[in-house]
Design a protein around this motif. Structure first.
Motif, PDB file in Angstrom:
ATOM      1  N   LEU A   1       0.730  -1.202   0.012  1.00 49.70           N
ATOM      2  CA  LEU A   1      -0.001  -0.051   0.018  1.00 49.70           C
ATOM      3  C   LEU A   1       0.983   1.268   0.090  1.00 49.70           C
ATOM      4  CD1 LEU A   1      -2.859  -0.776   2.585  1.00 49.70           C
ATOM      5  CD2 LEU A   1      -3.247  -0.210   0.109  1.00 49.70           C
ATOM      6  N   ARG A   2       1.864   1.090   0.666  1.00 44.73           N
ATOM      7  CA  ARG A   2       2.702   2.486   0.691  1.00 44.73           C
ATOM      8  C   ARG A   2       3.589   2.688  -0.312  1.00 44.73           C
ATOM      9  NH1 ARG A   2       5.113   3.119   6.970  1.00 44.73           N
ATOM     10  NH2 ARG A   2       3.324   2.202   8.084  1.00 44.73           N
ATOM     11  N   ILE A   3       4.078   1.644  -1.223  1.00 39.12           N
ATOM     12  CA  ILE A   3       4.619   2.013  -2.382  1.00 39.12           C
ATOM     13  C   ILE A   3       4.022   2.022  -3.653  1.00 39.12           C
ATOM     14  CG2 ILE A   3       6.754   1.010  -1.289  1.00 39.12           C
ATOM     15  CD1 ILE A   3       6.442  -1.320  -2.965  1.00 39.12           C
ATOM     16  N   MET A   4       2.786   1.614  -3.522  1.00 42.57           N
ATOM     17  CA  MET A   4       1.990   1.668  -4.777  1.00 42.57           C
ATOM     18  C   MET A   4       1.448   2.978  -5.255  1.00 42.57           C
ATOM     19  SD  MET A   4       0.145  -0.266  -7.080  1.00 42.57           S
ATOM     20  CE  MET A   4      -0.934   0.129  -8.255  1.00 42.57           C
TER      21      MET A   4
ATOM     22  N   ASP B   1       8.881   4.884   6.437  1.00 41.38           N
ATOM     23  CA  ASP B   1       9.082   6.162   7.376  1.00 41.38           C
ATOM     24  C   ASP B   1       9.947   6.100   8.161  1.00 41.38           C
ATOM     25  OD1 ASP B   1       7.582   4.142   8.618  1.00 41.38           O
ATOM     26  OD2 ASP B   1       6.032   5.632   9.427  1.00 41.38           O
ATOM     27  N   GLN B   2      10.260   4.804   8.971  1.00 40.25           N
ATOM     28  CA  GLN B   2      11.250   4.383   9.711  1.00 40.25           C
ATOM     29  C   GLN B   2      12.414   4.569   9.314  1.00 40.25           C
ATOM     30  OE1 GLN B   2      10.715   4.506  13.262  1.00 40.25           O
ATOM     31  NE2 GLN B   2       8.817   5.126  12.967  1.00 40.25           N
ATOM     32  N   ILE B   3      12.702   3.912   8.239  1.00 37.10           N
ATOM     33  CA  ILE B   3      14.154   3.693   7.515  1.00 37.10           C
ATOM     34  C   ILE B   3      14.389   5.208   7.032  1.00 37.10           C
ATOM     35  CG2 ILE B   3      15.200   2.959   4.996  1.00 37.10           C
ATOM     36  CD1 ILE B   3      13.423   0.697   5.562  1.00 37.10           C
ATOM     37  N   ALA B   4      13.444   5.963   6.541  1.00 32.44           N
ATOM     38  CA  ALA B   4      13.971   7.509   6.306  1.00 32.44           C
ATOM     39  C   ALA B   4      14.052   8.237   7.421  1.00 32.44           C
ATOM     40  CB  ALA B   4      12.736   8.056   5.520  1.00 32.44           C
ATOM     41  N   HIS B   5      13.814   7.959   8.491  1.00 30.59           N
ATOM     42  CA  HIS B   5      14.071   8.745   9.897  1.00 30.59           C
ATOM     43  C   HIS B   5      15.389   8.376  10.222  1.00 30.59           C
ATOM     44  CE1 HIS B   5      13.918  10.592  13.660  1.00 30.59           C
ATOM     45  NE2 HIS B   5      14.066   9.588  14.373  1.00 30.59           N
ATOM     46  N   GLN B   6      15.652   6.956  10.150  1.00 30.48           N
ATOM     47  CA  GLN B   6      16.925   6.621  10.802  1.00 30.48           C
ATOM     48  C   GLN B   6      18.176   7.003   9.922  1.00 30.48           C
ATOM     49  OE1 GLN B   6      17.349   4.949  13.601  1.00 30.48           O
ATOM     50  NE2 GLN B   6      15.260   4.943  14.059  1.00 30.48           N
TER      51      GLN B   6
ATOM     52  N   THR C   1      14.439  11.253   2.738  1.00 35.00           N
ATOM     53  CA  THR C   1      13.028  11.494   2.647  1.00 35.00           C
ATOM     54  C   THR C   1      12.301  10.477   2.330  1.00 35.00           C
ATOM     55  OG1 THR C   1      13.257  11.929   0.165  1.00 35.00           O
ATOM     56  CG2 THR C   1      13.732  13.929   1.724  1.00 35.00           C
ATOM     57  N   VAL C   2      10.793  10.476   2.841  1.00 36.24           N
ATOM     58  CA  VAL C   2      10.067   8.991   2.567  1.00 36.24           C
ATOM     59  C   VAL C   2       9.943   8.875   1.136  1.00 36.24           C
ATOM     60  CG1 VAL C   2       7.845   8.220   3.099  1.00 36.24           C
ATOM     61  CG2 VAL C   2       8.890   9.677   4.817  1.00 36.24           C
ATOM     62  N   ASP C   3       9.839  10.072   0.097  1.00 36.25           N
ATOM     63  CA  ASP C   3       9.652   9.745  -1.228  1.00 36.25           C
ATOM     64  C   ASP C   3      10.983   9.021  -1.623  1.00 36.25           C
ATOM     65  OD1 ASP C   3       7.336  11.116  -1.072  1.00 36.25           O
ATOM     66  OD2 ASP C   3       8.183  13.061  -1.634  1.00 36.25           O
ATOM     67  N   VAL C   4      12.055   9.234  -1.506  1.00 38.03           N
ATOM     68  CA  VAL C   4      13.277   8.630  -1.865  1.00 38.03           C
ATOM     69  C   VAL C   4      13.311   7.101  -1.467  1.00 38.03           C
ATOM     70  CG1 VAL C   4      15.744   8.469  -1.609  1.00 38.03           C
ATOM     71  CG2 VAL C   4      14.599  10.589  -1.845  1.00 38.03           C
ATOM     72  N   VAL C   5      12.672   6.807  -0.284  1.00 40.46           N
ATOM     73  CA  VAL C   5      12.823   5.374   0.155  1.00 40.46           C
ATOM     74  C   VAL C   5      11.632   4.693  -0.498  1.00 40.46           C
ATOM     75  CG1 VAL C   5      12.250   3.765   1.966  1.00 40.46           C
ATOM     76  CG2 VAL C   5      13.956   6.011   2.396  1.00 40.46           C
TER      77      VAL C   5
ATOM     78  N   ILE D   1      10.541   5.388  -3.648  1.00 37.28           N
ATOM     79  CA  ILE D   1      10.847   5.076  -4.868  1.00 37.28           C
ATOM     80  C   ILE D   1      11.858   3.853  -5.223  1.00 37.28           C
ATOM     81  CG2 ILE D   1      12.118   6.089  -7.096  1.00 37.28           C
ATOM     82  CD1 ILE D   1      10.931   8.893  -6.237  1.00 37.28           C
ATOM     83  N   PHE D   2      12.710   3.696  -4.035  1.00 32.44           N
ATOM     84  CA  PHE D   2      13.723   2.860  -3.996  1.00 32.44           C
ATOM     85  C   PHE D   2      13.122   1.449  -3.903  1.00 32.44           C
ATOM     86  CE2 PHE D   2      15.776  -0.409  -1.278  1.00 32.44           C
ATOM     87  CZ  PHE D   2      16.883  -0.465  -2.043  1.00 32.44           C
ATOM     88  N   PHE D   3      11.917   1.326  -3.095  1.00 35.30           N
ATOM     89  CA  PHE D   3      11.398   0.013  -2.707  1.00 35.30           C
ATOM     90  C   PHE D   3      10.657  -0.122  -4.347  1.00 35.30           C
ATOM     91  CE2 PHE D   3      12.088   0.629   1.683  1.00 35.30           C
ATOM     92  CZ  PHE D   3      12.733  -0.909   1.696  1.00 35.30           C
ATOM     93  N   ARG D   4      10.088   0.694  -5.149  1.00 35.77           N
ATOM     94  CA  ARG D   4       9.261   0.550  -6.098  1.00 35.77           C
ATOM     95  C   ARG D   4      10.185  -0.061  -7.419  1.00 35.77           C
ATOM     96  NH1 ARG D   4       5.897   6.299  -6.984  1.00 35.77           N
ATOM     97  NH2 ARG D   4       4.599   5.988  -4.945  1.00 35.77           N
ATOM     98  N   PHE D   5      11.324   0.319  -7.275  1.00 39.83           N
ATOM     99  CA  PHE D   5      12.381  -0.123  -8.168  1.00 39.83           C
ATOM    100  C   PHE D   5      12.702  -1.823  -7.601  1.00 39.83           C
ATOM    101  CE2 PHE D   5      12.285   3.785  -9.665  1.00 39.83           C
ATOM    102  CZ  PHE D   5      12.400   3.617 -11.369  1.00 39.83           C
ATOM    103  N   ALA D   6      12.760  -1.869  -6.304  1.00 36.89           N
ATOM    104  CA  ALA D   6      13.456  -3.199  -5.643  1.00 36.89           C
ATOM    105  C   ALA D   6      12.559  -4.151  -5.808  1.00 36.89           C
ATOM    106  CB  ALA D   6      13.770  -2.579  -4.265  1.00 36.89           C
TER     107      ALA D   6
END
Length: 465
Positions: free
Chosen positions: A276-279, A379-384, A388-392, A394-399
């Motif tokens: 849901l988060r990366i769709m 969101d937690q990965i972006a914080h740690q 930015t949440v957008d970068v993370v 987009i990474f998962f969309r390709f991954a």
């Protein structure tokens, strides 16, 4: 002959990977027993009452009878919190054991005839276990379960044609209404009964067809079942006693306009949250009707494709190999006796390296699931990592697209390399570490003959499934 059949049908525990099925069985036993205790004290009603229990910070608030009875069970009934936490932990362990059992059966080829029925039972148990977990999580009517109702409402609304009708059946005319908790309670009980029936059917199939085994399995131990029962029940008691889970008094009662910060689903639903988060926010307009793909695809299409592929794989493999089943590797027709021997050999399990394509498919599927599961914490990965949440995202969309492909290629290559190593050992022997000197002054390592438990298979090109 009769004693041989009895031994074949009796419970066998000759390899450590066989324990997953037993863990699932005994976890469900704990679920059934603790669930029966919880039914005595739980009131599945959304009628509002004033809380006057022992927990001071909530005293005087209007709560539902479901929340009030759960608080009474947790804090005022002797042993109630232990039973409730054991029930929750057993649900998590049950789904984990079913997943590991499916993975073990897939990697070793235990889904083939005559055990295809058992495979289908385990696939159904996975879906029902997830459904039972979600319906059970909604029953306390706390802030965490109330937040999940918003997601359920969105998912139901995204269903084409019948979404609105199904939403009215679940919630009534208003959200959240006063119908959803009784409906969830009835669904939870129904799913639990079906799970119990499927486990009984699976046990009957095991007794009928016997257990599969590895070629180098240890002797079967009949005393393993009581041991696994004690170990599983004992571990669930330890988890329920020493590790807090679902403290609803900290969450508070559910409110339609509130949701807890940092809310996450149970582990087995994490991949749906990640999807849901990366769709992307895609929508499809057909005439006057707008279809929300951003919710429909990750919550219904992806799980539907996943479970359909799991259930259909044994039949698909059998269909793809049927054209080659009557001829050997050299293209010669197989004799009737040889085909009979191959049918009897279905009791023998594959080593994952012997079926590189099937093993690579499994690893690719696990990689896809793991990436979606990790995306649920974008969101937690972006914080740690100070991103930015957008970068993370987009990474998962390709991954999730590239990662499974890489996992497939690498796993297949590893399996073929292991096959080459096995053939090298079979041809030249096993290294002993003993160095000898030849008459001409050279030094050589003494090699021991490899144990030939069965004829080594030819190195495959990845076509064998």
């Amino acid at each position: 002959m009769r004693s041989l059949l009895a031994k074949r049908r009796s419970f066998q525990f000759s390899h450590w990977s066989f324990m997953f099925a037993e863990i699932a069985v005994w976890s469900f036993v704990v679920l059934a027993v603790t669930g029966a205790v919880l039914m005595v004290f739980y009131n599945p009603s959304m009628s509002q009452v004033t809380y006057d229990g022992s927990y001071g910070p909530l005293r005087g608030l209007f709560v539902s009878k479901a929340f009030d009875s759960t608080m009474h069970l947790s804090l005022e009934v002797r042993g109630g919190l232990l039973v409730r936490q054991m029930h929750h932990w057993a649900a998590l362990v049950f789904v984990a054991a079913v997943v590991l059992q499916l993975l073990r059966m897939f990697l070793t080829g235990a889904f083939r005839r005559p055990r295809t029925g058992q495979w289908l039972i385990w696939v159904t148990l996975l879906a029902l276990g997830m459904a039972a977990g979600e319906t059970g999580n909604a029953l306390p009517d706390d802030m965490l379960s109330g937040g999940s109702l918003w997601l359920i409402m969105s998912v139901v609304q995204s269903i084409p044609v019948v979404g609105t009708w199904a939403l009215s059946l679940l919630f009534g005319p208003d959200f959240p209404g006063d119908r959803v908790i009784p409906v969830m309670y009835g669904g939870h009980l129904l799913v639990s009964v079906v799970i119990g029936a499927l486990l009984i059917a699976r046990e009957l199939l095991v007794r009928r067809h016997g257990h599969s085994r590895f070629i180098a399995s240890l002797p079967a131990r009949r005393s393993a079942r009581p041991t696994m029962a004690l170990a599983t029940i004992g571990m669930l008691i330890i988890l329920g006693f020493g590790f807090q889970i679902a403290p609803i008094w900290l969450y508070g009662p559910a409110k339609p306009t509130h949701i807890s910060a940092g809310s996450v689903p149970d582990w087995y639903m994490g991949f749906l949250d990640g999807a849901l988060r990366i769709m992307p926010a895609w929508e499809l307009t057909l005439g006057d009707y707008t279809l929300s793909l951003a919710v429909l695809v990750p919550t219904l299409v992806i799980p539907g494709v996943f479970f359909t592929a799991l259930a259909a794989y044994p039949m698909a493999e059998r269909f793809l190999l049927s054209r080659r089943s009557r001829r050997d590797a050299l293209g010669r027709p197989k004799t009737t006796s040889r085909m009979a021997r191959e049918r009897l050999a279905h009791d023998l399990l594959d080593r994952p390296r012997e079926t590189p394509v099937k093993t690579a498919i499994a690893v690719a599927g696990v990689t896809f699931y793991g990436l979606l599961w990790a995306a649920a914490a974008n969101d937690q990965i972006a914080h740690q990592f100070h991103l930015t949440v957008d970068v993370v995202t987009i990474f998962f969309r390709f991954a999730v697209v590239i990662g499974p492909v890489i996992a497939f290629v690498v796993t297949r290559w590893i399996c073929l390399a292991l096959q080459q190593t096995d053939h090298h050992v079979a041809e030249h022997g096993v290294e002993t570490g003993i160095i000898t000197r030849s008459p001409d002054g050279g030094f050589h390592e003494r090699l021991a003959p490899a144990k030939q438990e069965r004829r080594e298979p030819a190195i495959t090109s990845g076509r064998r499934q």
